[in-house]
Design a protein around this motif. Structure first.
Motif, PDB file in Angstrom:
ATOM      1  N   GLN A 370       0.824  -1.206   0.000  1.00 46.97           N
ATOM      2  CA  GLN A 370       0.000   0.000   0.000  1.00 46.97           C
ATOM      3  C   GLN A 370       0.857   1.255   0.000  1.00 46.97           C
ATOM      4  O   GLN A 370       0.532   2.256  -0.658  1.00 46.97           O
ATOM      5  CB  GLN A 370      -0.927   0.014   1.218  1.00 46.97           C
ATOM      6  N   THR A 371       1.965   1.230   0.760  1.00 44.31           N
ATOM      7  CA  THR A 371       2.864   2.379   0.819  1.00 44.31           C
ATOM      8  C   THR A 371       3.465   2.668  -0.548  1.00 44.31           C
ATOM      9  O   THR A 371       3.526   3.826  -0.986  1.00 44.31           O
ATOM     10  CB  THR A 371       3.984   2.117   1.842  1.00 44.31           C
ATOM     11  N   ARG A 374       0.878   4.188  -2.901  1.00 43.03           N
ATOM     12  CA  ARG A 374       0.665   5.601  -2.603  1.00 43.03           C
ATOM     13  C   ARG A 374       1.848   6.444  -3.076  1.00 43.03           C
ATOM     14  O   ARG A 374       1.669   7.507  -3.680  1.00 43.03           O
ATOM     15  CB  ARG A 374       0.468   5.781  -1.096  1.00 43.03           C
ATOM     16  N   TYR A 375       3.061   5.966  -2.847  1.00 39.12           N
ATOM     17  CA  TYR A 375       4.260   6.706  -3.258  1.00 39.12           C
ATOM     18  C   TYR A 375       4.290   6.847  -4.777  1.00 39.12           C
ATOM     19  O   TYR A 375       4.608   7.925  -5.300  1.00 39.12           O
ATOM     20  CB  TYR A 375       5.511   5.989  -2.746  1.00 39.12           C
ATOM     21  N   GLU A 377       1.765   6.892  -6.758  1.00 37.45           N
ATOM     22  CA  GLU A 377       0.710   7.851  -7.103  1.00 37.45           C
ATOM     23  C   GLU A 377       1.229   9.279  -6.976  1.00 37.45           C
ATOM     24  O   GLU A 377       1.001  10.130  -7.861  1.00 37.45           O
ATOM     25  CB  GLU A 377      -0.483   7.620  -6.183  1.00 37.45           C
ATOM     26  N   ASP A 386       2.322  14.206   0.803  1.00 39.74           N
ATOM     27  CA  ASP A 386       2.410  13.610   2.143  1.00 39.74           C
ATOM     28  C   ASP A 386       3.525  14.224   2.978  1.00 39.74           C
ATOM     29  O   ASP A 386       3.306  14.628   4.128  1.00 39.74           O
ATOM     30  CB  ASP A 386       2.618  12.101   2.036  1.00 39.74           C
TER      31      ASP A 386
END
Length: 486
Positions: A370-371, A374-375, A377, A386
């Motif tokens: 998931q990290t 997100r990164y 993205e 972030d």
């Protein structure tokens, strides 16, 4: 072998850069001088420094580099949150250029002057490195008549009516002790970076702090001074070298020239914690001490690389200039080879997997997939909403195999432990000098910083070692002259 005499005008404890400068200065002042070095070789961590800080030196004048000392003082006080001593820092800045010129007059060679990354242009790089500088100072001091003894430690300071009267020394080879008589002792033992118990007082994550010192900086000077009533002072500043490979088997210096280490720390594509969560803007490593602090906010830290990044760093070039590493080529042409060799050796600090899910499973980094999503993205959008990483350094993590390098924090030195005045005299709990006792170099450098080493003022550790070693001797020499006049 014990010293030739039983009495000296000044005894200098420690044969590093500060102690060598003090020895040269003491002989200039015609003082009988003894340098005690508990190791077998001279120079200490001075052998590894890059250069010394200076303002208004001959090199800066040649390069037309002009620095407003008041602006510099204000900036460094703000950086330290005003924990630095303004009078002490002001005095150091004012004298620093003269110290560079004096070293140059002795034959210490400098190759250039300028900034390091986003810093003041103050570091005067030693030609041939720190080892060449301390070797020259040792030669000058010996030629001038200073006496040096190695494998000889100071065990206790002796007082008479509250004034320094001598020092108990110990032959490290035989265990024999002897008393020496002196009215002046200069402590120049390099700080406390190699003392795990003292380091533990600074951070709960001390197990991940890796000293890259010479191993001799064990807090001897501060403990000697504390034994005669000196104030416990300012032990918060450790010079973090940013991230470092966390190897539980080999000592940290093994990895200092490693391209794997430089890729994982300096390029800093993606850092995650023990849960696989991102926790900072990775370009924090532009300031190595801030990077060290950020890493130590987490229980474990891993630097994540994908094969696309490895190929780019190996064949094309760096994503960003390497600023805080001995490794600074245009590209990491041995990176893939080093990764393959490390994996073949089954080193615990490096893990490879074909997929992010597999890498997460191997290291129990539950949130890693998931990290990374997100990164990536944020990277595609070109804005790190972030944590604010600079857009130019946003590099996606998309192509397997994937690599995780576990990080600790390297420590070059630990500053402070003693409070000194503008003469470098050691002060007691009431703010008054312990007569005859002085401190120089890292033993006293807590006066210059807050809780973080002044990366913004490059060369300050070596520059202060030179300044304080010389300042202590000139101060006690003036004391001698005043006593003679009285």
């Amino acid at each position: 072998m014990f010293p030739q005499q039983k009495q000296y005008d000044v005894v200098i404890v420690g044969g590093g850069l500060a102690g060598l400068v003090a020895a040269v200065t003491a002989r200039e002042q015609k003082l009988t001088t003894l340098v005690l070095e508990k190791g077998r070789t001279m120079g200490g961590d001075g052998n590894y420094v890059e250069g010394a800080m200076g303002v208004d030196s001959y090199l800066q004048k040649q390069a037309n580099i002009q620095i407003d000392p008041t602006e510099l003082l204000r900036d460094e006080l703000a950086y330290s949150h005003y924990e630095a001593s303004a009078p002490h820092l002001r005095q150091f800045i004012k004298a620093s250029g003269q110290i560079i010129d004096w070293l140059h007059s002795l034959g210490v060679a400098f190759s250039q002057v300028g900034p390091q990354g986003k810093s003041w242009p103050t570091i005067h790089t030693f030609a041939g490195g720190g080892h060449a500088a301390v070797t020259k100072l040792y030669q000058v001091a010996r030629a001038a008549g200073a006496e040096f003894v190695t494998s000889m430690s100071a065990q206790k300071l002796l007082l008479t009516d509250g004034h320094i009267a001598g020092v108990v020394i110990k032959n490290e080879a035989t265990g024999q002790t002897r008393d020496l008589h002196t009215a002046h002792v200069i402590l120049a033992t390099g700080g406390y970076v190699d003392n795990p118990e003292l380091i533990k007082q600074r951070t709960p994550f001390s197990r991940r702090l890796l000293s890259v010192s010479d191993g001799k900086s064990t807090g001897d000077g501060m403990q000697l001074a504390w034994g005669v009533g000196a104030q416990h002072y300012q032990m918060g500043a450790i010079q973090y070298g940013g991230g470092a490979i966390y190897d539980r088997v080999q000592p940290p210096y093994v990895h200092m020239a490693s391209q794997v280490a430089a890729a994982a720390t300096q390029e800093a594509i993606l850092w995650v914690n023990e849960r696989g969560e991102r926790f900072t803007n990775e370009d924090v490593n532009d300031n190595m001490c801030h990077a060290g602090s950020a890493i130590l906010t987490q229980s474990r830290v891993f630097s994540i690389l994908d094969q696309a990044a490895v190929d780019h760093l190996t064949n094309v070039g760096l994503y960003k200039e390497v600023g805080n590493s001995p490794v600074s080529p245009e590209k990491f042409d041995h990176l893939q080879t080093e990764l393959d060799q490390t994996l073949a050796s089954h080193a615990k600090y490096l893990v490879q997997a074909d997929s992010l899910d597999e890498l997460a499973q191997k290291l129990t980094l539950d949130q890693l997939p998931q990290t990374v999503a997100r990164y990536n993205e944020l990277t595609a959008a070109g804005t790190d909403r972030d944590f604010g990483k600079q857009a130019a350094y946003l590099t996606p993590v998309t192509t397997g195999p994937f690599y995780a390098v576990e990080l600790g924090v390297g420590m070059a030195c630990a500053l402070g432990g003693l409070r000194v005045d503008e003469t470098n005299a050691v002060l007691n709990d009431y703010g008054y000098p312990v007569p005859g006792l002085y401190a120089a170099g890292n033993d006293a450098a807590g006066m210059l910083v807050g809780d973080t080493y002044a990366v913004t003022l490059p060369g300050s550790t070596a520059g202060y070692a030179a300044f304080s070693g010389r300042n202590a001797v000139l101060s006690l020499s003036r004391e001698n002259l005043a006593t003679a006049v009285d």
